[in-house]
Design a protein around this motif. Structure first.
Motif, PDB file in Angstrom:
ATOM      1  N   ALA A 109      41.006  40.625  30.552  1.00 33.34           N
ATOM      2  CA  ALA A 109      41.888  40.753  31.720  1.00 33.34           C
ATOM      3  C   ALA A 109      43.183  41.416  31.292  1.00 33.34           C
ATOM      4  O   ALA A 109      44.004  40.807  30.592  1.00 33.34           O
ATOM      5  CB  ALA A 109      42.168  39.392  32.339  1.00 33.34           C
ATOM      6  N   GLU A 110      43.341  42.663  31.685  1.00 28.65           N
ATOM      7  CA  GLU A 110      44.610  43.337  31.431  1.00 28.65           C
ATOM      8  C   GLU A 110      45.667  42.830  32.405  1.00 28.65           C
ATOM      9  O   GLU A 110      45.356  42.190  33.414  1.00 28.65           O
ATOM     10  CB  GLU A 110      44.437  44.847  31.587  1.00 28.65           C
ATOM     11  CG  GLU A 110      43.501  45.476  30.568  1.00 28.65           C
ATOM     12  CD  GLU A 110      43.418  46.982  30.718  1.00 28.65           C
ATOM     13  OE1 GLU A 110      44.069  47.516  31.652  1.00 28.65           O
ATOM     14  OE2 GLU A 110      42.705  47.618  29.913  1.00 28.65           O
ATOM     15  N   ALA A 111      46.903  43.114  32.097  1.00 30.86           N
ATOM     16  CA  ALA A 111      47.990  42.715  32.994  1.00 30.86           C
ATOM     17  C   ALA A 111      47.805  43.385  34.350  1.00 30.86           C
ATOM     18  O   ALA A 111      47.288  44.512  34.441  1.00 30.86           O
ATOM     19  CB  ALA A 111      49.337  43.109  32.394  1.00 30.86           C
ATOM     20  N   ASP A 144      38.388  41.365  34.279  1.00 30.85           N
ATOM     21  CA  ASP A 144      38.110  42.797  34.354  1.00 30.85           C
ATOM     22  C   ASP A 144      36.690  43.139  33.915  1.00 30.85           C
ATOM     23  O   ASP A 144      36.220  44.263  34.157  1.00 30.85           O
ATOM     24  CB  ASP A 144      39.102  43.576  33.476  1.00 30.85           C
ATOM     25  CG  ASP A 144      40.531  43.489  33.994  1.00 30.85           C
ATOM     26  OD1 ASP A 144      40.703  43.223  35.195  1.00 30.85           O
ATOM     27  OD2 ASP A 144      41.469  43.675  33.192  1.00 30.85           O
ATOM     28  N   ASN A 145      36.017  42.208  33.257  1.00 32.94           N
ATOM     29  CA  ASN A 145      34.648  42.464  32.781  1.00 32.94           C
ATOM     30  C   ASN A 145      33.687  41.403  33.311  1.00 32.94           C
ATOM     31  O   ASN A 145      33.061  40.670  32.548  1.00 32.94           O
ATOM     32  CB  ASN A 145      34.611  42.497  31.254  1.00 32.94           C
ATOM     33  CG  ASN A 145      35.003  41.155  30.625  1.00 32.94           C
ATOM     34  OD1 ASN A 145      35.810  40.409  31.187  1.00 32.94           O
ATOM     35  ND2 ASN A 145      34.427  40.838  29.468  1.00 32.94           N
ATOM     36  N   PRO A 146      33.570  41.276  34.635  1.00 32.27           N
ATOM     37  CA  PRO A 146      32.685  40.237  35.173  1.00 32.27           C
ATOM     38  C   PRO A 146      31.249  40.407  34.686  1.00 32.27           C
ATOM     39  O   PRO A 146      30.741  41.520  34.581  1.00 32.27           O
ATOM     40  CB  PRO A 146      32.793  40.437  36.687  1.00 32.27           C
ATOM     41  CG  PRO A 146      33.235  41.854  36.857  1.00 32.27           C
ATOM     42  CD  PRO A 146      34.123  42.132  35.702  1.00 32.27           C
ATOM     43  N   LEU A 147      30.636  39.288  34.365  1.00 27.48           N
ATOM     44  CA  LEU A 147      29.249  39.258  33.935  1.00 27.48           C
ATOM     45  C   LEU A 147      28.379  39.151  35.185  1.00 27.48           C
ATOM     46  O   LEU A 147      28.433  38.160  35.897  1.00 27.48           O
ATOM     47  CB  LEU A 147      29.024  38.059  33.007  1.00 27.48           C
ATOM     48  CG  LEU A 147      27.623  37.854  32.437  1.00 27.48           C
ATOM     49  CD1 LEU A 147      27.213  39.035  31.572  1.00 27.48           C
ATOM     50  CD2 LEU A 147      27.581  36.550  31.636  1.00 27.48           C
ATOM     51  N   LEU A 148      27.589  40.188  35.455  1.00 21.86           N
ATOM     52  CA  LEU A 148      26.918  40.293  36.740  1.00 21.86           C
ATOM     53  C   LEU A 148      25.408  40.140  36.615  1.00 21.86           C
ATOM     54  O   LEU A 148      24.821  40.470  35.582  1.00 21.86           O
ATOM     55  CB  LEU A 148      27.224  41.650  37.379  1.00 21.86           C
ATOM     56  CG  LEU A 148      28.703  41.996  37.558  1.00 21.86           C
ATOM     57  CD1 LEU A 148      28.840  43.398  38.128  1.00 21.86           C
ATOM     58  CD2 LEU A 148      29.399  40.982  38.457  1.00 21.86           C
TER      59      LEU A 148
END
Length: 384
Positions: free
Chosen positions: A16-18, A317-321
């Motif tokens: 998760a970036e700012a 930011d990188n949801p596991l789908l």
């Protein structure tokens, strides 16, 4: 190895970036126009700053930076005098174009007496403001479509709700592709789900049926709601028009739902919902207004269900789908176009993209859950 890659134990980390400090380029709805047409200046906190909205004598709604460039007083605490907003500190008069028009006690106005003025649009009973970090005017092809029912006597007036949500506004946009949350969060039952992204427009097409396990049965003489059809499109980053039809035993109820927001700052936004209902022989004047009010309350409860999720979740930011989660990454790529300079908009952000979700497995599992809930309810009702 990045933070999002699995370590030796195979655990996936959350990236998760700012949140971006830049605010989206596009038209943003600030609310119903009539709210600002009462002869008083209004304060709106948006885009990380305080704005003042006022209606000049010519009927136009104007939006300026709220702080007077003379000595920093708050113009929203001032008064409207003719076509200008008068500063409460020294009575400097500011026009809707951002220029100081008059200083009553001075022979002349300084040449540099200007403040920030925002491009506005008063359309279909709503006030829009254009935001562009590059300072460019809205291009002719970037528009908000007219809503026919908003100016027709065949439809009700807007029923409008407003809440403040303390998170980044990307969370609400993610819902465009999220079919499964409609069942688990909003207790609806989607049966068809498709997304189309093209240019500045992102569309969600959804059909569904009623959930008898979550809705009380219709009273004697009342029609039973059987399902719904929704064609909802974001026109730009923050304004969604939903042509929403509820299917009953004896009629189709046609409505238009607005889902709109504007950022207060990077970590909060104002969420608006508005709805109008079309009158018909089955739903004449009076009854249509009552139904619009009920639907407005229903939609607001739905937003509150989302808010409860957003309050406690983390940014990811990188949801596991899984296969049935829909085109989350494609949606976010579409959304990114509003946060970069126009020269940096890449073709993949605006090219046409279509995705129809296979609902076979969800319908099978959800139908089993509905039937189990109904059986449990029946058993409980028989228990002495």
């Amino acid at each position: 190895m990045t933070a999002g890659e699995a370590g030796n134990d195979g655990v996936r980390a959350i990236e998760a970036e700012a949140v971006p400090t830049r605010f989206a380029r596009g038209w943003h709805c600030l609310g119903l126009s009539k709210t600002f047409k009462d002869g008083e200046p209004h304060t709106v906190n948006a885009f990380g700053q305080k704005l003042v909205i006022f209606q000049s004598g010519d009927g136009r709604l104007n939006v300026l930076d709220a702080y007077c460039r003379h000595m920093g007083a708050d113009l929203s605490q001032g008064t409207i005098k003719g076509d200008e907003i008068a500063c409460p500190f020294h009575d400097w008069r500011w026009g809707g174009d951002g220029r100081c028009k008059k200083i009553p006690y001075s022979r002349r106005v300084p040449l540099r007496a200007r403040t920030s003025a925002w491009t506005t649009m008063d359309q279909d009973g709503m006030l829009f403001v254009w935001n562009d970090p590059e300072g460019n005017p809205p291009p002719p092809d970037v528009t908000i479509p007219r809503i026919e029912g908003a100016t027709s006597d065949e439809w009700t007036d807007w029923v409008w709700k407003e809440i403040v949500v303390n998170t980044n506004c990307r969370e609400v946009v993610d819902n465009v592709v999220d079919m499964a949350h409609f069942f688990y969060v909003h207790y609806s039952f989607p049966t068809y789900f498709k997304n189309i992204f093209e240019g500045p427009v992102a569309t969600q097409i959804m059909k569904g049926m009623g959930r008898p396990d979550m809705r009380p049965p219709a009273k004697d003489g009342e029609p039973q709601m059987r399902g719904n059809t929704s064609i909802a499109s974001y026109h730009g980053p923050s304004f969604m028009i939903d042509d929403l039809t509820y299917h009953y035993d004896n009629m189709d109820l046609h409505s238009v739902l607005i889902n709109a927001h504007y950022p207060i700052d990077a970590n909060s936004f104002v969420l608006h919902s508005g709805i109008i209902v079309r009158r018909s022989d089955q739903l004449p004047a009076g009854a249509a207004e009552v139904m619009a009010g009920k639907l407005g309350d229903f939609i607001l409860r739905g937003f509150d269900q989302d808010v409860q999720i957003w309050k406690h979740k983390t940014r990811i930011d990188n949801p596991l789908l899984c296969e049935e989660d829909g085109p989350v990454y494609q949606l976010r790529r579409w959304y990114e176009q509003f946060y970069v300079d126009v020269a940096d908009v890449r073709p993949e952000m605006v090219e046409r993209f279509e995705f129809e979700l296979d609902t076979t497995r969800p319908i099978e599992v959800w139908q089993q859950e509905v039937e189990a809930n109904l059986a449990r309810r029946a058993a409980e009702s028989r228990t002495p």
